[in-house]
Design an enzyme around this catalytic site. Structure first.
Site, PDB file in Angstrom:
ATOM      1  CG  LEU A 194     -47.191  22.282   9.292  1.00 49.60           C
ATOM      2  CD1 LEU A 194     -48.589  22.623   9.813  1.00 49.60           C
ATOM      3  CD2 LEU A 194     -46.974  20.770   9.317  1.00 49.60           C
ATOM      4  CG  HIS A 195     -42.167  21.430   3.836  1.00 47.80           C
ATOM      5  ND1 HIS A 195     -41.124  22.322   3.937  1.00 47.80           N
ATOM      6  CD2 HIS A 195     -41.805  20.368   4.604  1.00 47.80           C
ATOM      7  CE1 HIS A 195     -40.181  21.825   4.707  1.00 47.80           C
ATOM      8  NE2 HIS A 195     -40.559  20.645   5.133  1.00 47.80           N
ATOM      9  CG  ASP A 196     -46.339  18.965   0.937  1.00 46.00           C
ATOM     10  OD1 ASP A 196     -46.295  17.768   1.257  1.00 46.00           O
ATOM     11  OD2 ASP A 196     -45.419  19.529   0.306  1.00 46.00           O
TER      12      ASP A 196
END
Ligand code: RIB
Ligand code: CA
Length: 309
Positions: free
Chosen positions: A237-239
């Site tokens: 879950l980068h963002d």
């Protein structure tokens, strides 16, 4: 006092997590959402932004940005996010439309008129922000910080050396990194510590609301590449690391260091180069996130999604 932010994004499944968290939080005042090409084309990223906002009943204005990099070919990440960028059947088609004003002009007008500095939260290619800085350099005085997902202090994902957002538009990345504006970078080195494992996905489902179920499904939808390519136990879950830092900075360990982008075509094109020892003695405007408290992140995520539908 809520933090005034403008979110620049390319939804994209993980961008959708960021949108939901920001909408759920009382500590953020979203002045506008600007869309960029990136995970998929601009029409789809804008459509997906509107879909999420309409599904959540949020009225934040949405502004379409630039549909390609300053230079170079149009790329996408549809192998991760699907052809439309957000294959979430429960989140139906949008009922609202984007504003007529272009995202870059919205950014410039809002920043030049503001009395309180605004934080820019970027989770896609940096083309919109770079263009705004070039068109009206004075906006820099009105930006509190640029919190962005991009780059990496270790390996890439869209090339062996480069992270996708930076590789989409390395020139835009360098323009933003050069700007004398405080920045904090969430690169793959830290976002790959925030993995939606089967246990975390189940905890989302256990929230018992629509958001728990739909975001669990989206996390599962784009985990295949992470499992097959990286051997991770789930999707990264980068963002939403950007939003998590704004709401709970203690969840991350950061370190100030100079960061630049390789803009010479070749094997390392688009790679972020971090000067941890400041060997080049260049001005330092960036902090780099190095460690994440993943358990704390998911606890924050759940505390926000439970507030929504
Ligand atoms: O490399 C990951 C980044 O590229 C994320 O922002 C994802 O949404 C894509 O835009
Ligand atoms: Ca993104």
């Amino acid at each position: 006092m809520p933090i005034p932010i403008i979110m620049d994004c390319d939804p994209g499944i993980d961008d959708a997590f960021s949108l939901a968290m920001a909408i759920a939080s009382d500590e953020l005042d979203i002045l506008g959402i600007t869309t960029s090409y990136g995970n998929v084309g601009l029409e789809h990223t804008t459509n997906n932004t509107l879909r999420v906002l309409d599904w959540l009943g949020d009225k934040t204005p949405v502004y379409k940005g630039i549909d390609r990099a300053l230079l170079g070919p149009v790329v996408d990440a549809s192998e991760y996010h699907g052809a439309t960028g957000m294959e979430a059947p429960e989140i139906g088609p949008p009922t609202s439309v984007a504003q007529s004003q272009n995202a870059v002009m919205f950014m410039i007008e809002t920043l030049m008129a503001t009395r309180q500095k605004i934080t820019l939260v970027a989770s896609g290619p940096l083309t919109n922000i770079a263009m705004a800085l070039r068109l009206e350099p004075r906006i820099a005085q009105h930006i509190e910080r640029i919190v962005f997902m991009g780059g990496s202090t270790d390996y890439g994902n869209d090339s062996p050396a480069a992270e996708f957002n930076m590789l989409c538009d390395p020139y835009a990345g360098q323009i933003v990194l050069d700007a004398d504006i405080p920045k904090i970078m969430f690169g793959l080195n830290v976002t790959h510590q925030v993995i939606a494992t089967a246990e975390e996905v189940q905890r989302l489902r256990d929230l018992g609301n629509d958001c728990g179920r739909v975001f669990a499904d989206m996390a599962v939808y784009f985990e295949t590449v992470y499992k097959e390519t990286y051997g991770f136990g789930g999707s990264a879950l980068h963002d939403p690391c950007t939003i998590a830092w704004l709401l709970a900075p203690e969840l991350f360990e950061t370190r100030d260091m100079r960061v630049d982008v390789e803009t010479t075509e070749g094997l390392s094109f688009g790679r972020t180069v971090h000067d941890i020892w400041n060997i080049a003695k260049k001005p330092v405007h960036t902090s780099v996130a190095l460690k994440a408290d993943a358990d704390g992140f998911f606890e924050l995520l759940r505390s926000l999604l439970i507030k929504l539908r």
